[in-house]
Motif scaffolding. Structure first.
Motif, PDB file in Angstrom:
ATOM      1  N   LEU A 126      -3.107  -0.571  17.745  1.00 20.75           N
ATOM      2  CA  LEU A 126      -4.201  -0.411  16.784  1.00 20.75           C
ATOM      3  C   LEU A 126      -3.942  -1.241  15.536  1.00 20.75           C
ATOM      4  CD1 LEU A 126      -5.027   3.408  16.879  1.00 20.75           C
ATOM      5  CD2 LEU A 126      -6.457   1.527  17.691  1.00 20.75           C
ATOM      6  N   ARG A 127      -2.716  -1.191  15.032  1.00 19.58           N
ATOM      7  CA  ARG A 127      -2.385  -1.957  13.827  1.00 19.58           C
ATOM      8  C   ARG A 127      -2.612  -3.450  14.060  1.00 19.58           C
ATOM      9  NH1 ARG A 127       3.426   0.908  12.341  1.00 19.58           N
ATOM     10  NH2 ARG A 127       2.589   2.937  11.669  1.00 19.58           N
ATOM     11  N   LYS A 128      -2.214  -3.916  15.241  1.00 21.42           N
ATOM     12  CA  LYS A 128      -2.376  -5.344  15.540  1.00 21.42           C
ATOM     13  C   LYS A 128      -3.843  -5.705  15.737  1.00 21.42           C
ATOM     14  CE  LYS A 128      -0.909  -8.933  18.794  1.00 21.42           C
ATOM     15  NZ  LYS A 128      -0.071  -9.238  19.985  1.00 21.42           N
ATOM     16  N   PHE A 130      -6.547  -4.464  14.531  1.00 24.18           N
ATOM     17  CA  PHE A 130      -7.381  -4.456  13.335  1.00 24.18           C
ATOM     18  C   PHE A 130      -6.660  -5.046  12.116  1.00 24.18           C
ATOM     19  CE2 PHE A 130      -8.951  -0.963  16.040  1.00 24.18           C
ATOM     20  CZ  PHE A 130     -10.215  -1.470  16.281  1.00 24.18           C
ATOM     21  N   ASP A 131      -5.498  -5.674  12.359  1.00 26.63           N
ATOM     22  CA  ASP A 131      -4.717  -6.298  11.292  1.00 26.63           C
ATOM     23  C   ASP A 131      -4.576  -5.348  10.100  1.00 26.63           C
ATOM     24  OD1 ASP A 131      -3.210  -8.224  10.028  1.00 26.63           O
ATOM     25  OD2 ASP A 131      -4.931  -9.281   9.182  1.00 26.63           O
ATOM     26  N   LEU A 132      -4.070  -4.148  10.379  1.00 26.26           N
ATOM     27  CA  LEU A 132      -3.898  -3.128   9.343  1.00 26.26           C
ATOM     28  C   LEU A 132      -2.603  -3.423   8.589  1.00 26.26           C
ATOM     29  CD1 LEU A 132      -4.952  -0.049  11.500  1.00 26.26           C
ATOM     30  CD2 LEU A 132      -6.379  -1.424   9.959  1.00 26.26           C
ATOM     31  N   PHE A 133      -2.718  -4.235   7.552  1.00 28.00           N
ATOM     32  CA  PHE A 133      -1.521  -4.786   6.909  1.00 28.00           C
ATOM     33  C   PHE A 133      -0.951  -3.907   5.811  1.00 28.00           C
ATOM     34  CE2 PHE A 133      -5.028  -6.372   4.332  1.00 28.00           C
ATOM     35  CZ  PHE A 133      -4.570  -6.192   3.036  1.00 28.00           C
ATOM     36  N   ALA A 134      -1.682  -2.887   5.393  1.00 24.50           N
ATOM     37  CA  ALA A 134      -1.221  -2.062   4.277  1.00 24.50           C
ATOM     38  C   ALA A 134      -1.297  -0.588   4.639  1.00 24.50           C
ATOM     39  CB  ALA A 134      -2.056  -2.326   3.033  1.00 24.50           C
TER      40      ALA A 134
END
Length: 390
Positions: A126-128, A130-134
């Protein structure tokens, strides 16, 4: 309907405090309709997300919003059902959503770290995707719980820290080599680029502008080259773009000590991935229980991911013992950062505080003179307080 390509009111934290105001005013003239994908996951995840949904429904009833919930599989439950920790149907459902609410992933059944498919791969996916960087992790000590922590009351009273952890770079994502069954060497690499640092520091700085205007950057610049770049870029961004902020740099080992000795002096803390992972777990002791802590993971566009920081706690799963407050407060972060509904977010936080002041406690935060309740009863109490303040 789902906002597939932009945050309400603009990118997250792209403007001054209150930049969501236009969006809020628009919603005041028409019922808000928000699509939320709920990923209960494993262990206590289904129990705590159910209570967060209950509270969101109370918010909808009080403020005239319509929250549309869709459940999907992730983690160990998804592996058992489909063979994948993040099935394509789950990912597609998340793409069509305004926000994602996650419970927890993992458990003894899937504990083998050498297994090719593991529950935590669903969360990383999921992080990858949606590029959840923070990753935002607020740590607040509620007045009613100052005695629930092992630290002295004078140390924890008034603690209100917002950690901003870089989530997609650093040691966890750099080049690596496994030792293998017969190997004698393995390595992981902490790697950062200027743009990766700039975007998370800007986000943290904008948050600090809306609070006490103090930003603490945590690194290991006396040893690590990546940390020296981190410090140099942080200094440049804040000096150039946020001259009104007070910026301090603290080495990670010193910060770990100060976090226990004098936590109330910190406001917004920004740091790289691994340091943030460790320090925010350490900070959980300040609040009295890991079950109290929420989080929000954000990218450049929706959907954001909102989840309690605790694990799946399989030993108490299905027994109505889990503390749902971390999940409920994650729903408050969803209202604030995902939908731009500051008034509604505050209503949830105030309801949690009122519930605690009234003496309701789950087992993990109980003391001698309180009413010990289960997961469901705690969620019901918070929902009642949301509605009672209408």
């Amino acid at each position: 309907m789902a906002q597939a390509h932009h945050w309400p009111g603009g990118p997250p934290f792209s403007g001054p405090p209150g930049f969501f105001q236009t969006f809020r005013e628009e919603r005041e003239h028409a019922m808000g309709h928000f699509v939320i994908t709920v990923l209960p996951g494993d262990g206590i995840g289904p129990e705590v997300t159910a209570e967060a949904v209950r509270v969101l429904e109370a918010v909808g009833q009080r403020f005239g919003h319509r929250f549309e919930f869709h459940e999907a599989l992730i983690g160990g439950a998804a592996i058992d059902a489909t063979g994948s920790p993040l099935p394509p149907e789950t990912l597609e459902g998340c793409r069509r959503s305004d926000a994602i609410l996650l419970g927890a992933v993992g458990g003894p059944k899937w504990d083998d770290p050498t297994a090719p498919v593991r529950p935590e791969q669903g969360l990383l996916g999921l992080r990858k995707a949606f590029d959840l960087f923070a990753n935002l992790r607020p740590v607040r000590v509620f007045p009613a719980l100052v005695h629930a922590t092992p630290l002295k009351e004078g140390i924890v009273r008034g603690v209100d820290i917002l950690f901003v952890r870089e989530l997609t770079g650093g040691l966890y994502f750099g080049p690596r080599q496994e030792a293998g069954p017969d190997g004698e060497e393995a390595y992981d690499t902490m790697r950062y680029t200027r743009p990766e640092i700039e975007r998370v520091v800007r986000l943290a700085a904008r948050l600090a502008q809306g609070r006490r205007k103090k930003l603490t950057s945590v690194d290991k610049a006396n040893v690590l080259a990546a940390s020296r770049l981190w410090r140099r870029v942080t200094e440049a961004v804040v000096r150039r773009e946020f001259p009104d902020l007070a910026l301090e740099h603290i080495l990670v080992d010193a910060f770990a000590m100060h976090l226990i000795r004098r936590p109330a002096v910190f406001d917004v803390v920004v740091t790289e991935n691994m340091f943030g992972d460790i320090l925010t777990d350490e900070a959980a002791v300040l609040s009295g229980s890991m079950g109290m802590l929420p989080s929000a993971s954000l990218g450049e566009a929706p959907p954001g991911l909102f989840e309690p920081v605790h694990g799946s706690a399989p030993d108490i799963a299905g027994r109505n013992l889990a503390n749902p407050i971390g999940a409920i407060l994650s729903a408050a972060l969803m209202l604030r950062y995902g939908f731009g509904l500051e008034t509604e977010a505050r209503a949830v936080e105030q309801a949690v505080e009122a519930t605690l002041e009234a003496g309701y406690r789950t087992r993990d935060i109980a003391d001698g003179e309180t009413c010990i309740v289960g997961t469901r009863e705690m969620g019901e109490a918070v929902a009642r307080y949301v509605l009672d303040d209408a």
